[in-house]
Design a protein around this motif. Structure first.
Motif, PDB file in Angstrom:
ATOM      1  N   VAL A  45       0.854  -1.191   0.000  1.00 46.78           N
ATOM      2  CA  VAL A  45       0.000   0.000   0.000  1.00 46.78           C
ATOM      3  C   VAL A  45       0.886   1.236   0.000  1.00 46.78           C
ATOM      4  O   VAL A  45       1.938   1.264   0.635  1.00 46.78           O
ATOM      5  CB  VAL A  45      -0.938   0.003   1.235  1.00 46.78           C
ATOM      6  N   GLN A  46       0.441   2.217  -0.746  1.00 46.64           N
ATOM      7  CA  GLN A  46       1.142   3.496  -0.776  1.00 46.64           C
ATOM      8  C   GLN A  46       0.225   4.567  -0.199  1.00 46.64           C
ATOM      9  O   GLN A  46      -0.982   4.577  -0.478  1.00 46.64           O
ATOM     10  CB  GLN A  46       1.517   3.868  -2.202  1.00 46.64           C
ATOM     11  N   LYS A  47       0.833   5.448   0.574  1.00 50.73           N
ATOM     12  CA  LYS A  47       0.095   6.560   1.167  1.00 50.73           C
ATOM     13  C   LYS A  47       0.387   7.808   0.353  1.00 50.73           C
ATOM     14  O   LYS A  47       1.538   8.097   0.025  1.00 50.73           O
ATOM     15  CB  LYS A  47       0.532   6.763   2.617  1.00 50.73           C
ATOM     16  N   HIS A  48      -0.666   8.536   0.016  1.00 50.81           N
ATOM     17  CA  HIS A  48      -0.533   9.783  -0.731  1.00 50.81           C
ATOM     18  C   HIS A  48      -1.239  10.884   0.049  1.00 50.81           C
ATOM     19  O   HIS A  48      -2.241  10.644   0.712  1.00 50.81           O
ATOM     20  CB  HIS A  48      -1.197   9.660  -2.105  1.00 50.81           C
ATOM     21  N   SER A  49      -0.712  12.072  -0.087  1.00 49.71           N
ATOM     22  CA  SER A  49      -1.359  13.223   0.514  1.00 49.71           C
ATOM     23  C   SER A  49      -1.932  14.089  -0.591  1.00 49.71           C
ATOM     24  O   SER A  49      -1.227  14.441  -1.528  1.00 49.71           O
ATOM     25  CB  SER A  49      -0.372  14.040   1.347  1.00 49.71           C
ATOM     26  N   VAL A  50      -3.176  14.410  -0.512  1.00 49.21           N
ATOM     27  CA  VAL A  50      -3.799  15.265  -1.519  1.00 49.21           C
ATOM     28  C   VAL A  50      -4.033  16.652  -0.954  1.00 49.21           C
ATOM     29  O   VAL A  50      -4.784  17.435  -1.493  1.00 49.21           O
ATOM     30  CB  VAL A  50      -5.130  14.670  -2.039  1.00 49.21           C
ATOM     31  N   TYR A  51      -3.343  16.928   0.108  1.00 47.96           N
ATOM     32  CA  TYR A  51      -3.517  18.211   0.783  1.00 47.96           C
ATOM     33  C   TYR A  51      -3.293  19.381  -0.160  1.00 47.96           C
ATOM     34  O   TYR A  51      -4.072  20.329  -0.164  1.00 47.96           O
ATOM     35  CB  TYR A  51      -2.560  18.313   1.975  1.00 47.96           C
ATOM     36  N   ALA A  52      -2.246  19.260  -1.005  1.00 45.59           N
ATOM     37  CA  ALA A  52      -1.912  20.381  -1.881  1.00 45.59           C
ATOM     38  C   ALA A  52      -3.010  20.655  -2.906  1.00 45.59           C
ATOM     39  O   ALA A  52      -3.149  21.761  -3.375  1.00 45.59           O
ATOM     40  CB  ALA A  52      -0.597  20.113  -2.594  1.00 45.59           C
TER      41      ALA A  52
END
Length: 92
Positions: A45-52
């Motif tokens: 599993v990969q964690k991504h941040s979509v905050y930007a």
């Protein structure tokens, strides 16, 4: 909810936010995050941040909605689809 349930859920959806996973399993986001860490350590599993891509920098979005997890166990690249969550964003 067990690890295999999360695995099947992410394999079927390819990606999901922490909030989506927590709602699906009616579980606390912190508990789900801990279980996802197992799959991250295994390289599945990969964690991504979509905050930007939120569209603002108000710091008021629920962190559970900005954490997106993708299943990448097959070795194929998973393209993270931007999550739209400006509806109701307190920064707008």
């Amino acid at each position: 909810m067990i690890l295999a349930d999360i695995k099947r859920y992410l394999m079927a959806r390819k990606q999901a936010s922490l909030a989506d996973i927590a709602v699906h399993f009616d579980a606390d986001p912190d508990a789900v995050r801990g279980m996802l860490e197992h799959w991250i350590r295994k390289g599945r599993v990969q964690k991504h941040s979509v905050y930007a891509s939120c569209g603002s920098s108000c710091d008021k979005c629920d962190p559970a909605t900005t954490e997106v997890y993708s299943w990448g166990g097959s070795g194929e690249a998973v393209q993270v689809v931007p999550v739209e969550f400006n509806a109701g964003c307190p920064g707008d």
